[in-house]
Design a protein around this motif. Structure first.
Motif, PDB file in Angstrom:
ATOM      1  N   ASP A   1       3.954   4.638   5.971  1.00  0.00           N
ATOM      2  CA  ASP A   1       5.091   5.535   6.645  1.00  0.00           C
ATOM      3  C   ASP A   1       6.056   5.958   5.656  1.00  0.00           C
ATOM      4  OD1 ASP A   1       4.653   3.785   9.614  1.00  0.00           O
ATOM      5  OD2 ASP A   1       3.497   5.555   8.824  1.00  0.00           O
ATOM      6  N   SER A   2       6.488   4.980   4.839  1.00  0.00           N
ATOM      7  CA  SER A   2       7.334   5.337   3.865  1.00  0.00           C
ATOM      8  C   SER A   2       7.438   6.376   2.963  1.00  0.00           C
ATOM      9  CB  SER A   2       7.765   3.856   3.023  1.00  0.00           C
ATOM     10  OG  SER A   2       6.655   3.611   2.367  1.00  0.00           O
TER      11      SER A   2
ATOM     12  N   PHE B   1       4.932  12.016  -0.484  1.00  0.00           N
ATOM     13  CA  PHE B   1       3.855  11.963  -1.519  1.00  0.00           C
ATOM     14  C   PHE B   1       2.599  12.461  -1.145  1.00  0.00           C
ATOM     15  CE2 PHE B   1       5.527   7.457  -3.458  1.00  0.00           C
ATOM     16  CZ  PHE B   1       6.834   8.312  -3.729  1.00  0.00           C
ATOM     17  N   THR B   2       1.759  12.893  -1.923  1.00  0.00           N
ATOM     18  CA  THR B   2       0.730  13.637  -1.809  1.00  0.00           C
ATOM     19  C   THR B   2      -0.377  12.890  -2.679  1.00  0.00           C
ATOM     20  OG1 THR B   2       1.606  15.563  -1.006  1.00  0.00           O
ATOM     21  CG2 THR B   2      -0.688  15.806  -1.508  1.00  0.00           C
ATOM     22  N   ILE B   3      -1.592  12.315  -2.083  1.00  0.00           N
ATOM     23  CA  ILE B   3      -2.577  11.997  -2.961  1.00  0.00           C
ATOM     24  C   ILE B   3      -3.878  12.845  -2.909  1.00  0.00           C
ATOM     25  CG2 ILE B   3      -3.653  10.653  -1.059  1.00  0.00           C
ATOM     26  CD1 ILE B   3      -4.513   8.505  -3.105  1.00  0.00           C
ATOM     27  N   SER B   4      -4.544  13.045  -4.048  1.00  0.00           N
ATOM     28  CA  SER B   4      -5.459  14.043  -4.270  1.00  0.00           C
ATOM     29  C   SER B   4      -6.701  13.530  -5.138  1.00  0.00           C
ATOM     30  CB  SER B   4      -5.057  15.579  -4.879  1.00  0.00           C
ATOM     31  OG  SER B   4      -4.618  15.334  -5.987  1.00  0.00           O
TER      32      SER B   4
ATOM     33  N   PHE C   1       0.689  -1.227  -0.049  1.00  0.00           N
ATOM     34  CA  PHE C   1       0.031  -0.060   0.029  1.00  0.00           C
ATOM     35  C   PHE C   1       0.796   1.173   0.216  1.00  0.00           C
ATOM     36  CE2 PHE C   1      -3.314   2.816   1.138  1.00  0.00           C
ATOM     37  CZ  PHE C   1      -3.050   3.699   1.946  1.00  0.00           C
ATOM     38  N   VAL C   2       0.243   2.444  -0.851  1.00  0.00           N
ATOM     39  CA  VAL C   2       1.093   3.553  -0.792  1.00  0.00           C
ATOM     40  C   VAL C   2       0.261   4.489  -0.220  1.00  0.00           C
ATOM     41  CG1 VAL C   2       2.102   5.345  -2.221  1.00  0.00           C
ATOM     42  CG2 VAL C   2       2.494   2.787  -2.901  1.00  0.00           C
ATOM     43  N   ALA C   3      -0.785   4.917  -0.648  1.00  0.00           N
ATOM     44  CA  ALA C   3      -1.654   6.192  -0.425  1.00  0.00           C
ATOM     45  C   ALA C   3      -3.113   5.719  -0.649  1.00  0.00           C
ATOM     46  CB  ALA C   3      -1.068   7.403  -0.761  1.00  0.00           C
TER      47      ALA C   3
END
Length: 117
Positions: A61-62, A67-70, A46-48
């Motif tokens: 956490d990594s 990173f920013t998800i929108s 999982f990333v975001a």
């Protein structure tokens, strides 16, 4: 729901990339859009993720702070802005979605991100 990701590529360490995912089909308030990745020889992780209705975000956490998800509800897209990229971010990135946690009901084709000098 169909997902189409784009935006991968080759970038130097410290650089930035932006991934985008077009969501085709119904997106309801409980929909969750997400990104997962899989590096060579490793399990998918999982990333975001972001909730379609309130825009609440969750990050691994990594990638926190980098990173920013929108999401754009009008354009029906989910984006992942990746800054301060590291070689360990190299992976195939997948756009995902679903109505519950984790958002893995729907998967798009992956897009390769390579961080290397």
């Amino acid at each position: 729901v169909q997902l189409q990701a784009s935006g991968g590529g080759l970038v130097q360490p410290g650089g930035s990339l932006r991934l985008s995912c077009v969501v085709s089909g119904s997106t309801y308030s409980s929909y969750i859009g997400g990104w997962f990745r899989q590096a060579p020889g490793k399990e998918r992780e999982f990333v975001a993720a972001i909730r379609w209705g309130y825009g609440t975000t969750t990050y691994a956490d990594s990638v926190k702070g980098r990173f920013t998800i929108s999401r754009d509800r009008a354009e029906k897209t989910v984006s992942l802005q990746m800054n301060s990229l590291k070689p360990e971010d190299t992976a195939v990135y997948y756009c995902t979605g679903g109505s519950s946690w984790p958002p893995t009901k729907y998967w798009g084709k992956g897009t390769q991100v390579t961080v290397s000098s």
